[in-house]
Write a protein that holds these residues in place. Structure first.
Motif, PDB file in Angstrom:
ATOM      1  N   HIS A 139      15.066  32.761 -12.688  1.00  0.00           N
ATOM      2  CA  HIS A 139      14.269  32.622 -13.909  1.00  0.00           C
ATOM      3  C   HIS A 139      12.875  33.176 -13.629  1.00  0.00           C
ATOM      4  CE1 HIS A 139      17.446  30.032 -15.491  1.00  0.00           C
ATOM      5  NE2 HIS A 139      17.458  29.445 -14.303  1.00  0.00           N
ATOM      6  N   ARG A 140      12.001  33.098 -14.596  1.00  0.00           N
ATOM      7  CA  ARG A 140      10.625  33.557 -14.391  1.00  0.00           C
ATOM      8  C   ARG A 140       9.765  32.372 -13.973  1.00  0.00           C
ATOM      9  NH1 ARG A 140       6.657  34.664 -18.938  1.00  0.00           N
ATOM     10  NH2 ARG A 140       4.763  35.105 -17.777  1.00  0.00           N
ATOM     11  N   LEU A 141       9.266  32.413 -12.749  1.00  0.00           N
ATOM     12  CA  LEU A 141       8.383  31.378 -12.234  1.00  0.00           C
ATOM     13  C   LEU A 141       6.980  31.956 -12.154  1.00  0.00           C
ATOM     14  CD1 LEU A 141       8.888  28.732  -9.595  1.00  0.00           C
ATOM     15  CD2 LEU A 141       6.933  30.236  -9.322  1.00  0.00           C
ATOM     16  N   VAL A 142       6.026  31.281 -12.783  1.00  0.00           N
ATOM     17  CA  VAL A 142       4.630  31.701 -12.737  1.00  0.00           C
ATOM     18  C   VAL A 142       3.872  30.685 -11.895  1.00  0.00           C
ATOM     19  CG1 VAL A 142       2.556  32.193 -14.090  1.00  0.00           C
ATOM     20  CG2 VAL A 142       4.811  32.779 -15.005  1.00  0.00           C
ATOM     21  N   GLY A 143       3.164  31.180 -10.918  1.00  0.00           N
ATOM     22  CA  GLY A 143       2.433  30.334  -9.986  1.00  0.00           C
ATOM     23  C   GLY A 143       2.841  30.718  -8.581  1.00  0.00           C
ATOM     24  N   SER A 144       2.094  30.278  -7.620  1.00  0.00           N
ATOM     25  CA  SER A 144       2.349  30.638  -6.233  1.00  0.00           C
ATOM     26  C   SER A 144       3.045  29.501  -5.493  1.00  0.00           C
ATOM     27  CB  SER A 144       1.028  30.958  -5.529  1.00  0.00           C
ATOM     28  OG  SER A 144       1.242  31.160  -4.146  1.00  0.00           O
TER      29      SER A 144
END
Length: 185
Positions: free
Chosen positions: A93-98
């Motif tokens: 999926h699209r994960l935003v963040g580090s």
């Protein structure tokens, strides 16, 4: 009086191994999952074997182990307390963040978790994908229950360690340009 009134770290040698006694460092995953256009937060209920905030819902987080990175600690804590594999979510999926670097280092020596690394993470599930199953990997003494909660509900709850305030702060700062939210004020 010393120039700095802090308590110095101490070192002991036990069986030839150096053991350092120092401040407690924790990580906190501020995880929001966008499912079918709505925001959900996975929470865990703190169990009776924990030293504080027993019975309260909270975000996944915990102490850094001696031999791990802070990024490794956040992935481990989310796995242990929720049963979610952050690397798998990122791959599918699209994960935003580090997963490597925190967005905030919070330090308040009067608390048990006196240095906490905040990891704001937002996952956008692919269309048609259900919310992942939550299944803690620790005993009921640590986590008695888990669940997906709508973001609006979470923000009105009294969470452990004032996690609702941390969530609001992340919505206003880290997530504001990624996912416009009416709750970020």
């Amino acid at each position: 009086m010393a120039k700095f009134p802090s308590t110095p770290n101490r070192c002991f040698t036990i069986d030839g191994e150096e053991i350092w006694i120092s401040r407690s460092v924790t990580v906190l995953a501020v995880l929001i999952v966008i499912y079918d256009g709505a925001a959900y937060v996975p929470l865990n209920k703190r169990g009776p074997d924990l030293p504080s905030e027993v019975g309260k819902w909270g975000l996944a987080g915990g102490y850094l182990d001696y031999d791990e990175t802070i990024g490794g600690a956040v992935m481990r804590e989310v796995w242990e307390e929720l049963g979610l594999d952050l690397q798998e979510l990122q791959a599918n999926h699209r994960l935003v963040g580090s997963l490597d670097q925190p967005s905030l280092v919070f330090s308040e020596p009067r608390r048990l978790q006196n240095v906490t690394m905040h990891y704001p993470l937002m996952v956008f599930l692919k269309p048609g994908s259900p919310l992942p199953t939550l299944k803690p990997q620790v005993s009921q003494g640590e986590v008695t229950d888990v669940g997906w909660f709508p973001l609006e509900e979470v923000l009105s709850m009294e969470l452990a360690f004032r996690h609702q305030d941390i969530l609001r702060s992340c919505l206003a700062k880290e997530f504001a340009n990624i996912w416009p939210s009416p709750y970020s004020k």
